[in-house]
Design a protein around this motif. Structure first.
Motif, PDB file in Angstrom:
ATOM      1  N   TYR A 121       0.362  -0.816  -0.024  1.00 41.00           N
ATOM      2  CA  TYR A 121       0.218  -0.018   0.296  1.00 41.00           C
ATOM      3  C   TYR A 121       1.028   1.194  -0.111  1.00 41.00           C
ATOM      4  O   TYR A 121       1.785   1.098   0.863  1.00 41.00           O
ATOM      5  N   ARG A 122      -0.026   2.022  -0.473  1.00 43.49           N
ATOM      6  CA  ARG A 122       0.865   3.618  -0.118  1.00 43.49           C
ATOM      7  C   ARG A 122       0.739   4.964   1.000  1.00 43.49           C
ATOM      8  O   ARG A 122       0.076   3.966   1.846  1.00 43.49           O
ATOM      9  N   ILE A 123       2.172   5.260   2.002  1.00 43.29           N
ATOM     10  CA  ILE A 123       2.167   5.629   2.591  1.00 43.29           C
ATOM     11  C   ILE A 123       2.232   6.589   2.992  1.00 43.29           C
ATOM     12  O   ILE A 123       2.191   7.766   3.966  1.00 43.29           O
ATOM     13  N   LEU A 124       2.335   7.757   1.670  1.00 43.97           N
ATOM     14  CA  LEU A 124       2.640   9.083   1.111  1.00 43.97           C
ATOM     15  C   LEU A 124       2.693   9.272  -0.035  1.00 43.97           C
ATOM     16  O   LEU A 124       3.255   8.639  -0.955  1.00 43.97           O
ATOM     17  N   SER A 125       1.978  10.648  -0.685  1.00 48.75           N
ATOM     18  CA  SER A 125       1.290  10.772  -1.788  1.00 48.75           C
ATOM     19  C   SER A 125       1.893  12.096  -2.082  1.00 48.75           C
ATOM     20  O   SER A 125       2.398  13.073  -1.535  1.00 48.75           O
ATOM     21  N   SER A 126       2.131  12.299  -3.216  1.00 48.54           N
ATOM     22  CA  SER A 126       2.334  13.998  -4.003  1.00 48.54           C
ATOM     23  C   SER A 126       3.441  14.814  -3.030  1.00 48.54           C
ATOM     24  O   SER A 126       3.856  16.098  -2.747  1.00 48.54           O
ATOM     25  N   THR A 127       4.393  14.175  -3.160  1.00 51.13           N
ATOM     26  CA  THR A 127       5.777  14.739  -2.643  1.00 51.13           C
ATOM     27  C   THR A 127       6.873  14.960  -4.265  1.00 51.13           C
ATOM     28  O   THR A 127       6.609  13.755  -5.073  1.00 51.13           O
ATOM     29  N   ARG A 128       8.200  14.971  -3.499  1.00 50.94           N
ATOM     30  CA  ARG A 128       9.409  14.805  -4.605  1.00 50.94           C
ATOM     31  C   ARG A 128      10.214  14.690  -4.945  1.00 50.94           C
ATOM     32  O   ARG A 128      10.918  14.554  -3.326  1.00 50.94           O
ATOM     33  N   GLN A 129      10.679  13.631  -5.195  1.00 48.18           N
ATOM     34  CA  GLN A 129      12.217  12.790  -5.876  1.00 48.18           C
ATOM     35  C   GLN A 129      12.396  12.657  -3.887  1.00 48.18           C
ATOM     36  O   GLN A 129      13.362  12.661  -3.476  1.00 48.18           O
ATOM     37  N   ASN A 130      11.773  11.676  -3.366  1.00 47.71           N
ATOM     38  CA  ASN A 130      12.025  11.047  -2.372  1.00 47.71           C
ATOM     39  C   ASN A 130      13.210  10.086  -1.887  1.00 47.71           C
ATOM     40  O   ASN A 130      12.696   9.301  -2.345  1.00 47.71           O
ATOM     41  N   CYS A 131      14.253  10.615  -1.493  1.00 45.84           N
ATOM     42  CA  CYS A 131      15.279   9.423  -1.381  1.00 45.84           C
ATOM     43  C   CYS A 131      15.709   8.861  -0.492  1.00 45.84           C
ATOM     44  O   CYS A 131      15.034   7.056  -0.585  1.00 45.84           O
ATOM     45  N   ALA A 132      16.415   8.965   0.595  1.00 51.40           N
ATOM     46  CA  ALA A 132      16.407   7.998   1.427  1.00 51.40           C
ATOM     47  C   ALA A 132      15.950   8.874   2.919  1.00 51.40           C
ATOM     48  O   ALA A 132      14.442   9.320   2.700  1.00 51.40           O
ATOM     49  N   GLY A 133      16.030   8.805   3.983  1.00 53.37           N
ATOM     50  CA  GLY A 133      15.151   8.834   4.625  1.00 53.37           C
ATOM     51  C   GLY A 133      15.976   8.482   6.308  1.00 53.37           C
ATOM     52  O   GLY A 133      17.136   8.152   6.082  1.00 53.37           O
ATOM     53  N   GLY A 134      14.691   7.955   7.408  1.00 54.08           N
ATOM     54  CA  GLY A 134      15.049   6.753   8.421  1.00 54.08           C
ATOM     55  C   GLY A 134      14.112   6.980   9.770  1.00 54.08           C
ATOM     56  O   GLY A 134      13.290   7.076   9.157  1.00 54.08           O
ATOM     57  N   LYS A 135      14.466   6.058  10.080  1.00 51.93           N
ATOM     58  CA  LYS A 135      12.879   5.044  11.034  1.00 51.93           C
ATOM     59  C   LYS A 135      13.604   5.933  11.843  1.00 51.93           C
ATOM     60  O   LYS A 135      14.713   6.037  13.285  1.00 51.93           O
ATOM     61  N   THR A 136      12.563   6.181  13.293  1.00 55.49           N
ATOM     62  CA  THR A 136      12.469   7.003  14.302  1.00 55.49           C
ATOM     63  C   THR A 136      12.042   6.295  15.312  1.00 55.49           C
ATOM     64  O   THR A 136      11.382   4.689  14.958  1.00 55.49           O
ATOM     65  N   PRO A 137      12.710   5.820  16.595  1.00 55.87           N
ATOM     66  CA  PRO A 137      12.356   5.206  17.688  1.00 55.87           C
ATOM     67  C   PRO A 137      10.840   4.492  18.033  1.00 55.87           C
ATOM     68  O   PRO A 137      10.253   3.899  18.878  1.00 55.87           O
ATOM     69  N   TRP A 138       9.700   5.269  17.416  1.00 58.48           N
ATOM     70  CA  TRP A 138       7.917   5.857  17.819  1.00 58.48           C
ATOM     71  C   TRP A 138       7.762   5.090  16.331  1.00 58.48           C
ATOM     72  O   TRP A 138       6.617   4.890  16.503  1.00 58.48           O
ATOM     73  N   ASN A 139       8.347   3.967  16.038  1.00 57.06           N
ATOM     74  CA  ASN A 139       8.116   3.718  14.912  1.00 57.06           C
ATOM     75  C   ASN A 139       7.154   4.418  13.721  1.00 57.06           C
ATOM     76  O   ASN A 139       6.180   4.184  13.050  1.00 57.06           O
ATOM     77  N   THR A 140       7.656   5.802  13.362  1.00 58.65           N
ATOM     78  CA  THR A 140       7.934   6.393  11.870  1.00 58.65           C
ATOM     79  C   THR A 140       8.505   6.478  11.084  1.00 58.65           C
ATOM     80  O   THR A 140       9.861   5.823  11.364  1.00 58.65           O
ATOM     81  N   TRP A 141       8.549   6.366   9.544  1.00 58.50           N
ATOM     82  CA  TRP A 141       9.193   6.669   9.176  1.00 58.50           C
ATOM     83  C   TRP A 141       9.560   7.828   8.331  1.00 58.50           C
ATOM     84  O   TRP A 141       8.755   8.473   7.997  1.00 58.50           O
ATOM     85  N   LEU A 142      10.727   8.607   8.558  1.00 57.27           N
ATOM     86  CA  LEU A 142      11.151  10.191   8.190  1.00 57.27           C
ATOM     87  C   LEU A 142      11.357   9.845   6.180  1.00 57.27           C
ATOM     88  O   LEU A 142      12.131   9.069   5.843  1.00 57.27           O
TER      89      LEU A 142
END
Length: 386
Positions: A121-142
Motif C-alpha cells: 500500500y501507499r504511505i506517502l503521496s504527492s511529494t518530490r523525489q523522496n530519496c532516503a530517510g530514517g526510522k524513528t524510535p516511535w516507529n514512523t518513517w522520515l
C-alpha cells in the motif's frame, strides 16, 4: 495487521529499548577500513536473479516497478530508494521511497512471520523525489525530499495516519536521517557538493513539530573534535541552511546515515567516504576512504545508502561502482557482500534488515532498463552473523 498511532507516550518513554535491536557491539572503528577477506567469504556465481552472493545466501524478487506486489492489487512505485523495516506482530513491514519528481512518495510491503507477502500500500503521496530517510524510535518513517528546499515528511508505515510535513527539520536537499535516542536528536545529511551534516533537537522527544536545527562545525581535516552551530532560519530562504552557520564543515554529497551505540555513520558520495561521528565524545573521523586504499584496489566506490547489523557490521550500498553492497567490519575490513550483475545503469538503494536480522531488503533503482520504470526490490536471506 497491528496498527499504531504516530506518537504514543508509552513508546516514546521506552524509545531507547525499542531502538536497541540494531545496537553495535564492540569498539568503534579506529582507522579507515582496508580490503580483506570478509566474514562471509567470496561471492558465488550469479543466481537466477542475477545476484552474486556468498555461500548459504539466497535471493528473491519481492516487487517490480509497474507490477502488482505478490498477490495484492497494489502496483509498486518507480525508482525505489531508501527503506526501513518495522516489526508488525509476528511479521514485519518494509517501507520504500520513490525517487521521482513529481509524485514521489513512499510505499510499504507487509510480510507474515514466514516471509509471505500479505499486503502492499501507499504511505506517502504527492511529494518530490523522496530519496532516503530514517526510522524513528516511535516507529514512523522520515521520508526526505532530495530537492532544493525539500521537506522531511513523517509517515506511518501502517498507512493509517496521514503523513505530516516537518518544516522545523529544515528545508534543504535532504538525503537521509538517523535517530539518536540517547541524546534525543535526529541527524540529517544534505546531498549537495558543499552540504552540511545536521542535527535536529525536538522540543519534545517524539514530537518533530518544533525544535532546533544545527550544523556540525570543525576545523580543517577529516578528524577531531566538533561543535554545533544553530541554523537561524530552517526555512532556508533567502539564505540556504548550509550557509547560515559560520565554520560549518562542508561535506561532498551527503548520502546514507545510520546510528548505533553512540555513533552516527554517514556517507559522502563525492569523495567515496564513510564517516563516523562519536556522539558521546563529539568527535569525527573516517571509517572508510577509497583514496586511502593502496594500489587503486578499493572494493567500495560510489558509496550511498548504509545500514548496520547486530554483529557490528556496516552494509554500504553502491550508486554505480560494481553494483555491490560491501560490508565494513568492526575490525576494519571492507569486502563485497553481494553484486548485482547486468544492471550497470542502476544503483543499489534501501538496504534494511528484517527485525530478526535474517533478511536483508534492497532495491536496484533502475534495474536492467536503466529507467525509473525498471526498479526491482529484493530480499536476501541467509546466515547473517549476530
Amino acid at each position: 495487521m497491528e496498527r499504531r498511532s504516530f506518537l504514543r507516550g508509552a513508546v516514546i518513554g521506552a524509545s531507547a529499548a525499542a531502538f536497541g535491536g540494531t545496537l553495535w557491539r564492540g569498539a568503534a572503528l579506529a582507522d579507515p577500513a582496508q580490503p580483506g577477506t570478509g566474514p562471509y567469504g567470496p561471492l558465488g556465481p550469479s543466481d537466477a536473479n542475477g545476484i552474486r552472493l556468498p555461500e548459504g545466501f539466497t535471493s528473491r524478487v519481492v516487487a517490480r516497478t509497474g507490477e502488482q506486489v505478490g498477490s495484492t492489487s497494489y502496483t509498486w512505485h518507480r525508482a525505489p530508494d531508501g527503506g526501513a523495516c518495522y516489526a508488525d506482530g509476528s511479521g514485519w513491514i518494509y517501507v520504500s521511497n520513490s525517487e521521482v519528481n513529481p509524485s514521489g512518495g513512499a510505499s510499504a510491503i507487509a510480510f507474515s512471520a514466514t516471509g509471505a507477502i500479505t499486503g502492499a500500500y501507499r504511505i506517502l503521496s504527492s511529494t518530490r523525489q523522496n530519496c532516503a530517510g530514517g526510522k524513528t524510535p516511535w516507529n514512523t518513517w522520515l521520508s526526505c525530499e532530495e530537492v532544493s528546499r525539500g521537506y522531511v515528511y513523517e509517515t506511518d508505515p501502517w498507512g493509517v495516519q496521514a503523513a505530516v510535513r516537518r518544516p522545523a527539520m529544515g528545508r534543504f536537499k535532504h538525503e537521509a536521517a538517523a535517530a539518536d535516542p540517547v541524546r534525543k536528536v535526529i541527524y540529517l545529511t544534505e546531498d549537495v557538493g558543499n552540504g552540511c551534516f545536521y542535527r535536529f533537537t525536538p522540543d519534545t522527544w517524539g514530537d518533530l513539530s518544533s525544535g532546533t536545527l544545527e550544523a556540525l562545525r570543525m576545523g580543517s581535516g577529516t578528524s577531531g573534535p566538533v561543535t554545533w552551530g544553530e541554523v537561524y532560519d530552517p526555512d532556508g530562504s533567502p539564505t540556504a541552511t548550509r550557509y547560515q552557520v559560520s565554520g560549518a564543515k562542508q561535506f561532498s554529497g551527503g548520502e546514507g546515515c545510520y546510528y548505533a551505540d553512540d555513533t552516527c555513520w554517514f556517507t559522502t558520495k563525492g569523495d567515496n567516504r564513510v564517516w563516523q561521528y562519536d556522539a558521546a565524545a563529539q568527535t569525527i573521523e573516517l571509517a572508510y576512504d577509497d583514496s586511502l586504499v593502496p594500489g587503486g584496489s578499493a572494493p567500495l566506490t560510489g558509496v550511498d545508502n548504509v545500514t548496520g547489523a547486530t554483529s557490528g557490521d556496516l552494509f554500504v550500498a553502491e550508486d554505480g561502482g560494481n553494483m555491490e553492497i560491501c560490508v565494513i567490519t568492526p575490525d576494519e575490513v571492507v569486502a563485497p557482500f553481494l553484486r548485482i550483475m547486468g544492471q550497470s545503469g542502476s544503483e543499489i538503494t534501501g538496504p534494511a534488515f528484517s527485525p530478526d536480522g535474517s533478511r536483508l531488503y534492497l532495491s536496484s533503482q533502475r534495474g536492467t532498463s536503466g529507467s525509473s520504470y525498471g526498479g526491482i526490490t529484493y530480499e536476501v536471506t541467509g546466515p547473517f552473523r549476530s
